[in-house]
Structure formats: C-alpha cells, structure tokens
Design a protein around this motif. Sequence first.
Motif, short mmCIF file in Angstrom:
data_model
loop_
_atom_site.label_atom_id
_atom_site.label_comp_id
_atom_site.label_asym_id
_atom_site.label_seq_id
_atom_site.Cartn_x
_atom_site.Cartn_y
_atom_site.Cartn_z
N LEU A 8 -2.09 12.76 -6.29
CA LEU A 8 -2.57 11.62 -6.50
C LEU A 8 -1.40 10.58 -6.56
O LEU A 8 -0.28 11.05 -6.76
CB LEU A 8 -3.03 11.68 -7.94
N ILE A 9 -1.76 9.65 -6.35
CA ILE A 9 -0.66 8.63 -6.28
C ILE A 9 -0.95 7.49 -7.31
O ILE A 9 -1.91 6.85 -7.54
CB ILE A 9 -0.58 7.66 -4.85
N SER A 10 0.08 7.50 -8.29
CA SER A 10 -0.17 6.83 -9.58
C SER A 10 1.08 5.80 -9.49
O SER A 10 2.05 5.87 -9.30
CB SER A 10 0.09 7.64 -10.70
N VAL A 11 0.63 4.42 -9.75
CA VAL A 11 1.69 3.37 -9.86
C VAL A 11 1.65 2.66 -11.34
O VAL A 11 0.48 2.15 -11.63
CB VAL A 11 1.44 2.31 -8.99
N ASP A 12 2.61 2.53 -12.00
CA ASP A 12 2.80 1.75 -13.29
C ASP A 12 3.17 0.47 -12.91
O ASP A 12 4.63 0.50 -12.74
CB ASP A 12 3.58 2.70 -14.33
N VAL A 22 4.16 10.60 -7.05
CA VAL A 22 3.06 11.52 -6.51
C VAL A 22 2.83 12.66 -7.94
O VAL A 22 3.89 13.13 -8.10
CB VAL A 22 3.68 12.40 -5.36
N VAL A 23 1.45 12.78 -8.15
CA VAL A 23 1.38 13.76 -9.32
C VAL A 23 0.32 14.67 -8.92
O VAL A 23 -0.67 14.27 -8.01
CB VAL A 23 0.62 12.80 -10.58
N ASN A 24 0.42 15.91 -9.07
CA ASN A 24 -0.55 16.92 -8.87
C ASN A 24 -1.75 16.90 -10.08
O ASN A 24 -1.69 16.44 -10.92
CB ASN A 24 0.08 18.47 -8.48
N LEU A 25 -2.74 17.75 -9.68
CA LEU A 25 -3.89 17.81 -10.44
C LEU A 25 -3.47 18.34 -11.99
O LEU A 25 -4.42 18.79 -12.90
CB LEU A 25 -5.11 18.59 -9.86
N ARG A 26 -2.37 19.15 -12.21
CA ARG A 26 -1.99 19.41 -13.48
C ARG A 26 -1.22 18.46 -14.28
O ARG A 26 -0.74 18.75 -15.32
CB ARG A 26 -0.98 20.70 -13.41
N GLY A 27 -0.96 17.47 -13.64
CA GLY A 27 -0.30 16.35 -14.44
C GLY A 27 1.27 16.66 -14.29
O GLY A 27 2.05 15.94 -14.91
N GLN A 28 1.54 17.35 -13.26
CA GLN A 28 3.25 17.21 -12.91
C GLN A 28 3.61 16.24 -11.89
O GLN A 28 2.89 16.09 -10.92
CB GLN A 28 3.49 18.83 -12.49
N ILE A 304 3.60 7.87 -19.64
CA ILE A 304 2.36 7.93 -20.11
C ILE A 304 1.49 7.02 -19.12
O ILE A 304 0.32 7.42 -18.97
CB ILE A 304 2.61 7.38 -21.57
N VAL A 305 1.86 5.98 -18.76
CA VAL A 305 0.95 5.12 -17.85
C VAL A 305 0.81 5.95 -16.48
O VAL A 305 -0.37 6.02 -16.11
CB VAL A 305 1.47 3.47 -17.69
N ILE A 306 1.70 6.39 -15.80
CA ILE A 306 1.51 7.23 -14.74
C ILE A 306 0.65 8.23 -14.89
O ILE A 306 -0.34 8.71 -14.13
CB ILE A 306 3.02 7.60 -14.17
N LEU A 307 0.82 8.93 -15.90
CA LEU A 307 -0.08 10.20 -16.09
C LEU A 307 -1.61 9.51 -16.62
O LEU A 307 -2.47 10.44 -16.10
CB LEU A 307 0.46 10.98 -17.20
N GLY A 308 -1.70 8.49 -17.20
CA GLY A 308 -2.72 7.84 -17.68
C GLY A 308 -3.57 7.61 -16.45
O GLY A 308 -4.95 7.75 -16.35
N VAL A 309 -3.03 7.16 -15.45
CA VAL A 309 -3.67 6.48 -14.12
C VAL A 309 -4.02 7.84 -13.36
O VAL A 309 -5.26 7.91 -12.98
CB VAL A 309 -2.42 5.72 -13.32
N ALA A 310 -3.36 8.77 -13.55
CA ALA A 310 -3.62 10.47 -12.71
C ALA A 310 -4.85 10.83 -13.53
O ALA A 310 -5.92 11.23 -12.85
CB ALA A 310 -2.31 11.28 -12.90
#
Length: 321
Positions: A8-12, A22-28, A304-310
């Motif tokens: 996933l591509i997350s932007v805060d 870049v975040v994987n589906l485990r939130g890493q 927290i925002v990057i993971l929230g977007v993910a």
Amino acid sequence: MVDDSRHLISVDLASNEFQGAVVNLRGQIMSRFSVPLDGCNGEAALKLVYEVIDRLLEKAGAPVLGIGIGSPGLMDPIQGIVRYSVNLDWRDLPLAGYLKERYKLPVHVANNSQVAALAETTFGANRRVPNLIVVKMGVGIAAGIVLNGQPYYGDGFGAGEIGHLVVKENGDLCRCGHYGCLETLASSRAVLKQAQKSITQNPDSILAGLAGNSSNVTLEMILKACQEGDRPTLDLIDEVGRYMGIAMAGLVCAYNIQQIVVAGIMAGFGQTLIDAIQRHIKQHALSSLVEKTHIETSKLEKDIVILGVAALLMQRELGLT
Ligand SMILES: [Zn+2]
C-alpha cells in the motif's frame, strides 16, 4: 493468515512535510520517502504529492493495492475531495480523481485524525475495539472517532474537529478568527508560547535554566522540566489538561465512548498530560460516564496517520479491519 503479497502507498500530508511510506498488509513499513513542505501550497503542494507517490511506487516491492492520503482539514472520503485545507490552500480539490487518473490505481483520501483512530483499532494497542476516540494533539488539535469499527465522518465530514471549540471566553485570538479556541490553549504552538511566558515569570525555574533565553525553549525542554518536577512547568501542563479535559468531557458525554487515545507530538508528555486530562474530565462530565473512561497515549507515534491510511485502504479495498 494475512495476505502479505501486496503493498500500500500511504501519504501523511503533515503540516511541515509530506511523509510517505510503502506499507504491507500487516502494517509494517517497508520503506519511506518524505519531502519538506517549505511553506508551499496550491499547485506546488500537489506536485509534491506526486513526487512522494512517484518515489514510493519505485520502492514498492510487490503489486500496489492502492494509494491513500491523510490530510488535516475537511476531507470528503466518499468522493475523494479535499473540501478545505487551510494549510495547503486547497478548496474543493478532487485529489482522489487526479491521483486515479495519473496512477490508474484505487485512491482513498481522508482526514488525518479520522484515519488515526482507524490505525489504533487496526494496528495499535486497541485492535478490534469497536468504539474509540483518538485525539491528535500537535500544531492543530482534532479527534477521530471510530463507531462500530467504522470511521465516523459526520454529515459534513467534520466530526471530531474540536480544535476550534471555544473553551475560554475572551481568550487569545485564533487563526480561525474566534477567541479562546482549544488550539490557542493546548496545541504544541500554544504550549511553547505559555512556556516562554512562564520562563519570564519564573526566572529561577528548572525550565528557565534549561532554555536560558525564553525564545530558545523547545518541547523537549518542557518535557525534561516536567520530569524533574519543575512546578511552574507542571502547572502549565495541568492547564493544557484542563482545557483538553473540558473538550474531551464533551466527547465523552456525546458518544459515551470509554476508550480514548492521545496521539501527536503532545503525546510525548505521557502520563503527566494524561493524568491532568483525567483529573479535569472528571470535573466536567457526569461521574457515572467518566469513571469508566480510559485514556492512554498511542504507541504508534509518528506513523499513526500513515498506518491509518493503510487501514482505510485495507478496509475499502479488501473489506479487512
Ligand atoms: Zn479557532
């Protein structure tokens, strides 16, 4: 077993820099890329968003499921439109549309505090807690509300915008034009201002010793002074807790949500701040509601925002939470 084959591509869109990951589906978090904002807004800020996403797509090590953006301001996550962002000077900007057109991928945009609450219930210490409030305290202050596992946006997408709730009559002028907003009393900017005053009034305090000149004071110094038991500085944090307590008592009464998480740079004040908020919430709401209120700081810190977007992308694209 969580599918780990997609990224996933997350932007805060944080206030001073755009932070992407870049975040994987485990939130890493697999890799990061950030650019300083340097005060730019409008079209120039949009170009920076493209730059961050371009670089992150190069770094992604698996097929990309989608792109998500978290931003302060009024965001319409249903249509993917930035209704109003003061900082970036964006009004009715169809951000998701632009990004879909450019990248041919699913795109979701949402308010940063609203997705922060989703990060907490998806990847944080409150996994699967159905109802939760995250209060993000930084340069701005806003809450994100999760109801029955879903982010609650409100009729006009402004649910949780407590930063401009007036909590002190005839207080200082706020950037919104009103006086005595919560942000003028409890944001990181307000705390620095109060600390400067405190140093001038208490030249023998530990904080004055740490800062030397009042204009040099930082949040780290304020935290250190608290840890060393500096009375004027502890009083200052108690005042922050007082106004946060008033606003959060309102949330507790309106929603009767028992789990509250404090995030953002001010969460660095840890238990000192939490205790102050707890004390003042008790004085401003019905005790039968407040006695079960649990407040803690987030362990997700600056991500927290990057993971929230993910989490939002996973919820929207995969139906996972
Ligand atoms: Zn205001």
